[in-house]
Every structure is written in C-alpha cells, then in structure tokens.
Design an enzyme around this catalytic site. Sequence first.
Site, PDB file in Angstrom:
ATOM      1  N   HIS A  75     -23.561  -1.658  -5.053  1.00 46.52           N
ATOM      2  CA  HIS A  75     -23.097  -1.693  -6.435  1.00 46.52           C
ATOM      3  C   HIS A  75     -23.883  -0.690  -7.276  1.00 46.52           C
ATOM      4  CE1 HIS A  75     -21.266  -6.029  -6.114  1.00 46.52           C
ATOM      5  NE2 HIS A  75     -20.754  -5.177  -5.237  1.00 46.52           N
ATOM      6  N   GLU A  96     -25.839  -0.951  -9.919  1.00 49.99           N
ATOM      7  CA  GLU A  96     -27.230  -1.245 -10.250  1.00 49.99           C
ATOM      8  C   GLU A  96     -28.161  -0.935  -9.075  1.00 49.99           C
ATOM      9  OE1 GLU A  96     -24.820  -4.766 -11.950  1.00 49.99           O
ATOM     10  OE2 GLU A  96     -24.533  -3.151 -10.495  1.00 49.99           O
ATOM     11  N   ASP A 156      17.988   5.484  -2.549  1.00 49.82           N
ATOM     12  CA  ASP A 156      17.004   6.565  -2.459  1.00 49.82           C
ATOM     13  C   ASP A 156      16.292   6.644  -1.116  1.00 49.82           C
ATOM     14  OD1 ASP A 156      17.698   6.973  -5.064  1.00 49.82           O
ATOM     15  OD2 ASP A 156      15.768   6.404  -5.934  1.00 49.82           O
ATOM     16  N   LEU A 204       7.603   5.730  -0.894  1.00 52.45           N
ATOM     17  CA  LEU A 204       6.681   5.088  -1.837  1.00 52.45           C
ATOM     18  C   LEU A 204       5.214   5.252  -1.438  1.00 52.45           C
ATOM     19  CD1 LEU A 204       8.569   1.748  -2.690  1.00 52.45           C
ATOM     20  CD2 LEU A 204       8.747   3.986  -3.799  1.00 52.45           C
ATOM     21  N   GLU A 230       8.751   0.461 -10.299  1.00 48.83           N
ATOM     22  CA  GLU A 230       9.341   1.803 -10.312  1.00 48.83           C
ATOM     23  C   GLU A 230      10.869   1.790 -10.335  1.00 48.83           C
ATOM     24  OE1 GLU A 230       8.851   5.636  -7.483  1.00 48.83           O
ATOM     25  OE2 GLU A 230       7.078   5.044  -8.582  1.00 48.83           O
TER      26      GLU A 230
END
Length: 333
Positions: free
Chosen positions: A33, A35, A190, A194, A274
């Site tokens: 992380h 920190e 279509d 994706l 979408e």
Amino acid sequence: MGKTYPNPMVGSVIVLNDEIIGEGWHKKAGEHHAEVKAINSVKDKSLLKNATIYVSLEPCSHFGKTPPCANLIVKNGIKKVVVGVIDSNSKVCGKGIKHLKNNDCNVIVGVLAKECLELNKRFFTFHTKKRPFILLKWAETKDGFIDKLRAENDEKSPNWISNVYSQQLVHKIRAVEQAILVGTTTAINDNPTLNVRNWVGNNPVRIVLDRRLKIPINYNLFDKNEITIVLTEKLSAETFNKNLIFEEIDFSKNIPKQVCKVLYNHKIQSVIIEGGAQTLQSFIDENLWDEATVFVGKTTFGNGLLAPQMNKLPIKIEKISDDTLINYRNNEA
C-alpha cells in the site's frame, strides 16, 4: 486507474521541515500500500518520529493480502497523520484512525476531502451504495440517432458514428472501468468484442442482457477470452468454462436494479452501460447512473433509432477533432 481493483487508489507523502522525505502510491492489488511504500522510501528511519505522513485515504487496520498500514505507522513512531477521507469499506471505516489515536498519534481528517472522494468515486459508490459506479456511454449522430434501422440480413457490425480519436478514448475508458454492459439487440447487430484494443490496459468484464439466449454462441462475446456474465431468464444447460457465467434475473421486474445486485455480488465496482438505446434509457428512467459520456459525430442518418433522452445539463463540453464530447453527472442518484 483500473489496476488496483478491488482496492482504492491511494497516495502518500512523508514530510519533515516542509521537505518531502518519502513518497509512495498503491500500484496494483496485492502489492504494498501507499503508506508502506512511502515509509520504505525513507532511508533514515530515525527521521520518521518527527515527520508528518499525508495519505489520501484512511490507513487500513486489517490483515488482507498485506499487513495493516496503521500498525506500520505506529511501529515507525510517526506521530502526526493527515488523512484525506475515511475509508468507507466496513473492514476499515474509522478503525484505522481509532488505532492511530489510541497509540497517541495526532490525526487530522478531511484535508482535500472533495478531491480524495473524486479520485475513488467508484470505490466509495460500491461500498456506500452497495452497487457499482455506473457510467452511461453512447455515440449519436448530429441529428440525434444512435443507429440506423437494421434489416434482418444486414451485416452484423457497428454503424460507426464517432471518429477514430473518440473511438480510442472509448478504449481508454474501457481500460479504467471494471465492466461493460450491452443489451441483446446491440450484441446481435454489432457482434462486439467489448475489449481494449486501441489503448493499453485490462479488458473489462463483459455483461450482456440476453433474456431468451438469442445471441449466437459463435459470437465474439462468447469467445471465453474474458469473463462474460450473461443475464437471462433461461439458464443454459450447456457446460462452459469459468469465463462464461449465466445469472438468472426476472425481466418482468426492475432490470437496472437487478443488474446492480448481480454486479455487486460479483464485486464489480464500476460498469459502462454502452447500449443499446432501450438499455441506456432504462437506467436513465430509473435514475440509476452516476456519469454519462456522449459522443456526437458530424454524420447524419436522417432516420433510425433515436438516442436516449437525458434530462440533465452538461457539466462539460469539448471537441475531439470534429466530434463533440458531452459529459453529464448525476448528483441525485
């Protein structure tokens, strides 16, 4: 962006006498992380007892893939901690700050809070509203159509409206958001993939509404290259691999809310809606969306399938070559 799921994006700097002596940011889930990286970057650890650590999100207080950051701050003797916002994840949610205060740390919370909330709007939406952050996206012609009228024997491919620069931006957006959803008609007309092709980044989880499993199994959505979740009322009896998942919903009831429930259960923090027009409009009508990105091309169709109707004022309008990009934000969702 797009690489830390399910974790938030966090940055940290350590300051002594108005000089930055350490810094770090969380790059990827499973890695250290912010920190930890900031503390590790300080060569002379004896300086830490007089330093201030700034972190954009409350330090964690639980053991996950990595140990608690709050414990590390205490261990290294840092007594002043400046936090942007409290972590809304129930595993943390004030526990990190409490641990720091219980160990005699001076903790200041709420510095640049608005900016810190904006940075992790997906993370906060998921944990506070128990649903993914929802981005609506479509392209429409100058005369307000989202698609041409299709005949049964028409080629199964998109009727492009936006220019190549806008199309590249769409792929950049896909690389940031965790999932993408289309309806049955868009999938059949279509035959989309994706995925991310014109940018560098992770491919989103693909979500498709297919009430009666009408989409041909040889279509791109079922290539099993990426995780694909099919929302249907007719579960398939066929056996598929782990990348093709069927979830049953009731199409006679509120579909957007059911979509959110399924995606929340799959721990998906953000989704792009979408298409098509009916699917997009259903989320608009339910007021179940957070932002919308609309590309207006220079082309005209004369007639066709009307674009969704948005009853909001834009927050930003810009040009992408000869396209117009309109952004909306829903502050009432």
